[in-house]
Design a protein around this motif. Structure first.
Motif, PDB file in Angstrom:
ATOM      1  N   SER A 102      12.931  11.222 -13.365  1.00 39.30           N
ATOM      2  CA  SER A 102      11.619  11.836 -13.161  1.00 39.30           C
ATOM      3  C   SER A 102      10.846  11.107 -12.079  1.00 39.30           C
ATOM      4  O   SER A 102      10.330  11.707 -11.127  1.00 39.30           O
ATOM      5  N   MET A 103      10.734   9.786 -12.208  1.00 37.42           N
ATOM      6  CA  MET A 103       9.986   8.998 -11.226  1.00 37.42           C
ATOM      7  C   MET A 103      10.655   9.022  -9.856  1.00 37.42           C
ATOM      8  O   MET A 103       9.980   9.063  -8.827  1.00 37.42           O
ATOM      9  N   ILE A 104      11.980   9.002  -9.839  1.00 38.21           N
ATOM     10  CA  ILE A 104      12.685   9.021  -8.558  1.00 38.21           C
ATOM     11  C   ILE A 104      12.372  10.309  -7.794  1.00 38.21           C
ATOM     12  O   ILE A 104      12.081  10.281  -6.593  1.00 38.21           O
ATOM     13  N   ALA A 105      12.405  11.443  -8.475  1.00 40.29           N
ATOM     14  CA  ALA A 105      12.084  12.711  -7.815  1.00 40.29           C
ATOM     15  C   ALA A 105      10.642  12.735  -7.324  1.00 40.29           C
ATOM     16  O   ALA A 105      10.352  13.161  -6.194  1.00 40.29           O
ATOM     17  N   VAL A 106       9.724  12.264  -8.153  1.00 37.22           N
ATOM     18  CA  VAL A 106       8.305  12.229  -7.762  1.00 37.22           C
ATOM     19  C   VAL A 106       8.126  11.330  -6.543  1.00 37.22           C
ATOM     20  O   VAL A 106       7.345  11.640  -5.625  1.00 37.22           O
ATOM     21  N   SER A 107       8.841  10.216  -6.491  1.00 40.44           N
ATOM     22  CA  SER A 107       8.711   9.283  -5.379  1.00 40.44           C
ATOM     23  C   SER A 107       9.143   9.918  -4.064  1.00 40.44           C
ATOM     24  O   SER A 107       8.511   9.708  -3.020  1.00 40.44           O
ATOM     25  N   GLY A 108      10.233  10.688  -4.109  1.00 41.78           N
ATOM     26  CA  GLY A 108      10.666  11.365  -2.890  1.00 41.78           C
ATOM     27  C   GLY A 108       9.636  12.350  -2.390  1.00 41.78           C
ATOM     28  O   GLY A 108       9.355  12.436  -1.186  1.00 41.78           O
ATOM     29  N   LEU A 109       9.060  13.123  -3.307  1.00 38.65           N
ATOM     30  CA  LEU A 109       7.970  14.039  -2.964  1.00 38.65           C
ATOM     31  C   LEU A 109       6.796  13.289  -2.365  1.00 38.65           C
ATOM     32  O   LEU A 109       6.235  13.680  -1.323  1.00 38.65           O
ATOM     33  N   ASP A 110       6.409  12.186  -2.992  1.00 43.10           N
ATOM     34  CA  ASP A 110       5.233  11.432  -2.569  1.00 43.10           C
ATOM     35  C   ASP A 110       5.399  10.887  -1.155  1.00 43.10           C
ATOM     36  O   ASP A 110       4.473  10.990  -0.325  1.00 43.10           O
ATOM     37  N   MET A 111       6.541  10.304  -0.861  1.00 44.87           N
ATOM     38  CA  MET A 111       6.738   9.737   0.477  1.00 44.87           C
ATOM     39  C   MET A 111       6.692  10.815   1.556  1.00 44.87           C
ATOM     40  O   MET A 111       6.144  10.599   2.644  1.00 44.87           O
ATOM     41  N   ALA A 112       7.256  11.980   1.257  1.00 47.17           N
ATOM     42  CA  ALA A 112       7.206  13.073   2.223  1.00 47.17           C
ATOM     43  C   ALA A 112       5.774  13.579   2.418  1.00 47.17           C
ATOM     44  O   ALA A 112       5.364  13.925   3.535  1.00 47.17           O
ATOM     45  N   ALA A 113       4.993  13.622   1.339  1.00 44.57           N
ATOM     46  CA  ALA A 113       3.604  14.086   1.436  1.00 44.57           C
ATOM     47  C   ALA A 113       2.769  13.137   2.290  1.00 44.57           C
ATOM     48  O   ALA A 113       1.945  13.573   3.113  1.00 44.57           O
ATOM     49  N   TRP A 114       2.940  11.838   2.109  1.00 39.33           N
ATOM     50  CA  TRP A 114       2.208  10.870   2.931  1.00 39.33           C
ATOM     51  C   TRP A 114       2.602  10.977   4.400  1.00 39.33           C
ATOM     52  O   TRP A 114       1.757  10.851   5.304  1.00 39.33           O
ATOM     53  N   ASP A 115       3.887  11.199   4.653  1.00 36.40           N
ATOM     54  CA  ASP A 115       4.343  11.373   6.033  1.00 36.40           C
ATOM     55  C   ASP A 115       3.668  12.585   6.664  1.00 36.40           C
ATOM     56  O   ASP A 115       3.174  12.524   7.808  1.00 36.40           O
ATOM     57  N   ALA A 116       3.609  13.695   5.932  1.00 38.22           N
ATOM     58  CA  ALA A 116       2.959  14.905   6.447  1.00 38.22           C
ATOM     59  C   ALA A 116       1.482  14.662   6.731  1.00 38.22           C
ATOM     60  O   ALA A 116       0.950  15.092   7.771  1.00 38.22           O
ATOM     61  N   LEU A 117       0.811  13.981   5.816  1.00 44.00           N
ATOM     62  CA  LEU A 117      -0.617  13.741   5.990  1.00 44.00           C
ATOM     63  C   LEU A 117      -0.888  12.880   7.224  1.00 44.00           C
ATOM     64  O   LEU A 117      -1.829  13.143   7.991  1.00 44.00           O
ATOM     65  N   ALA A 118      -0.075  11.847   7.429  1.00 43.25           N
ATOM     66  CA  ALA A 118      -0.261  11.001   8.610  1.00 43.25           C
ATOM     67  C   ALA A 118       0.048  11.770   9.893  1.00 43.25           C
ATOM     68  O   ALA A 118      -0.629  11.588  10.916  1.00 43.25           O
ATOM     69  N   LYS A 119       1.054  12.632   9.847  1.00 44.40           N
ATOM     70  CA  LYS A 119       1.347  13.462  11.022  1.00 44.40           C
ATOM     71  C   LYS A 119       0.183  14.388  11.336  1.00 44.40           C
ATOM     72  O   LYS A 119      -0.179  14.589  12.504  1.00 44.40           O
ATOM     73  N   ALA A 120      -0.418  14.962  10.294  1.00 43.58           N
ATOM     74  CA  ALA A 120      -1.559  15.843  10.507  1.00 43.58           C
ATOM     75  C   ALA A 120      -2.733  15.095  11.124  1.00 43.58           C
ATOM     76  O   ALA A 120      -3.502  15.658  11.915  1.00 43.58           O
ATOM     77  N   ALA A 121      -2.876  13.818  10.771  1.00 43.52           N
ATOM     78  CA  ALA A 121      -3.951  12.999  11.328  1.00 43.52           C
ATOM     79  C   ALA A 121      -3.606  12.480  12.714  1.00 43.52           C
ATOM     80  O   ALA A 121      -4.471  11.939  13.419  1.00 43.52           O
TER      81      ALA A 121
END
Length: 366
Positions: A102-121
Motif C-alpha cells: 500500500s505505502m509503496i504504491a502511494v509513494s510512487g504516486l506521490d513522487m510523480a505528483a511532486w515532479d509534475a507540480l515542480a514542472k508546472a512551476a
C-alpha cells in the motif's frame, strides 16, 4: 513563483527488468535482474510527472501496477496537490493497511505528483521545496557485495574512481566472521584510510550473531553498521546501539514517518536512512525529516538518487546520499557524479525523462 493549477488525468505504469552490471549478493538474497515500475502521471494541462519504483522482486510488480492504475481512475479530475493525493490514496487502502505494498504504491504516486507540480512551476523540485540547486555528498553503493575478500580490492578501486568518491559501502555477513574482517582489511588496503567505509549486513544475522560480529568490527573505524538484524527487531537494535561505539544505521524499512518516530523513541539507532518507496515518497520524507531534525539525528537516503538529491537540499540533518546507477539505463540523462558529489541539473521537476528505446527493450512480461 506562480504555481499553475494542474488537473489529474491518468497514470501509466510500466514494468521493466534490467540486468545488473554488478549482481546483488547479500546473505539473504542474490539478485541479478533489477525490477522497476516507471510511472507517468498525466495532467489535462499536458504536464507529465514522472517517478519510478524499485520493488526488488519482479513478481511484486504484478500487484503494484494495478494498484497504481486504480489510483489513476480514482483521482481523475482532481487537482494535483501532492499532500492531498497522498492522503486520499492512503485512505483508499486503509482496510488492507498503511504499510507494505500500500505505502509503496502511494509513494510512487506521490513522487510523480511532486515532479509534475515542480514542472508546472518551472523550477527544480529542490527550489519548489524552498532550497537551491547544488551538489549533494554521496557514497558509492554499487558493489562490494559478498565476494571473497581477495576479490574486493579491484572492485573497491573501480567504485572509488567511478565518480571520485570519498566513501564506499561494503556488505558483510559471510559464513565466517574472520572473512568479514578480512574483507574490511582488503578494501582499506586498496583505497586507503581517507575513504569512509559503511558496512551493511542486509538483515542477515540473528541477535546472537550480531552481538558477536558487531563487537568484533567495532574498532574498524566504520562510518556505520547497517541493519545487522531483521528490520523490525527494535529491542535488538536498542541493545546494539547502547553497546557499540560504531553508529547503528537503520531506516530503509520504515513504512512511513511514524516508524521513524518509534525507532527514535526506542533509541534503536544512531542514524536513519529512509527509502523513498517505503517512507512515503517526497511527502513522507519531508514529514520524517522534520522528526529527525528535531531529534538531531543524521539522515541519509536509500536508493532513488534523483529525487533523493532534491530533498537532501532541504533536509536539516542531511548526511549521505546513497548512489546507485541501477536505473540509469532507462533514463535519458542520468545525474552526473563528480568528486563524490551528485549534481542536480537546473531543469524543472526532478529531472527524470525516459529513454524510450531502452524502456521498450526492457519491458517485463507480467
Amino acid at each position: 513563483m506562480q504555481l499553475a493549477p494542474l488537473t489529474f488525468k491518468s497514470i501509466r505504469a510500466r514494468a521493466v527488468l534490467l540486468k545488473l552490471k554488478r549482481p546483488v549478493v547479500a546473505r539473504i538474497a542474490t539478485i541479478t535482474e533489477w525490477p522497476l515500475i516507471l510511472i507517468d502521471l498525466f495532467t489535462e494541462e499536458g504536464i507529465v510527472g514522472r517517478s519510478y519504483l524499485e520493488p526488488y522482486t519482479p513478481k511484486t510488480m504484478r500487484y503494484l501496477v494495478p494498484a497504481l492504475e486504480d489510483f489513476g481512475a480514482m483521482l481523475k479530475g482532481r487537482r494535483v496537490a501532492p499532500v492531498e493525493l497522498y492522503d486520499l490514496a492512503r485512505k483508499s487502502l486503509h482496510f488492507v493497511g498503511y504499510q507494505g505494498l500500500s505505502m509503496i504504491a502511494v509513494s510512487g504516486l506521490d513522487m510523480a505528483a511532486w515532479d509534475a507540480l515542480a514542472k508546472a512551476a518551472g523550477v527544480p523540485l529542490c527550489v519548489l521545496l524552498g532550497g537551491s540547486v547544488g551538489p549533494v555528498r554521496s557514497y558509492n553503493s554499487n558493489g562490494l557485495w559478498l565476494q571473497p575478500p581477495e576479490a574486493l580490492a579491484e572492485d573497491a578501486i573501480a567504485l572509488r574512481d567511478e565518480g571520485g568518491f570519498t566513501a564506499l559501502k561494503l556488505r558483510l555477513g559471510r559464513e565466517r566472521a574472520s572473512d568479514d574482517i578480512a574483507a574490511i582489511a582488503a578494501v582499506r588496503t586498496a583505497v586507503g584510510e581517507d575513504i569512509e567505509l559503511m558496512a551493511d549486513f542486509n538483515q542477515g544475522l540473528h541477535i546472537g550473531e550480531a552481538l558477536q560480529r558487531c563487537h568484533m568490527i567495532d574498532d574498524e573505524g566504520l562510518a556505520w553498521i547497517e541493519e545487522p538484524i531483521v528490520y523490525d527487531n527494535l529491542d535488538g537494535y536498542a541493545q546494539l546501539t547502547a553497546e557499540l561505539n560504531t553508529p547503528i544505521q537503520i531506516g530503509e524499512n520504515f513504512y512511513g514517518p511514524r516508524d521513524l518516530h518509534t525507532a527514535l523513541q526506542r533509541k534503536a539507532c544512531d542514524l536513519v536512512m529512509p527509502d523513498f518507496m517505503r517512507i512515503g515518497g517526497v511527502t513522507g520524507w519531508l514529514r520524517a525529516s522534520a522528526l529527525a531534525g528535531a531529534a538531531g539525528v543524521p539522515m541519509s537516503t536509500h536508493l532513488y538518487p534523483e529525487v533523493a538529491a532534491h530533498v537532501m537540499r532541504v533536509t536539516e540533518t542531511a548526511h549521505w546520499l546513497e548512489w546507485q546507477d541501477w536505473a540509469d539505463p532507462i533514463l535519458q540523462k542520468p545525474y552526473p557524479i563528480r568528486e563524490g558529489l551528485l549534481h542536480i541539473r537546473d531543469v524543472p521537476g526532478v529531472g527524470i525523462e525516459w529513454n524510450e528505446e531502452a524502456v521498450t527493450a526492457s519491458l517485463a512480461d507480467l
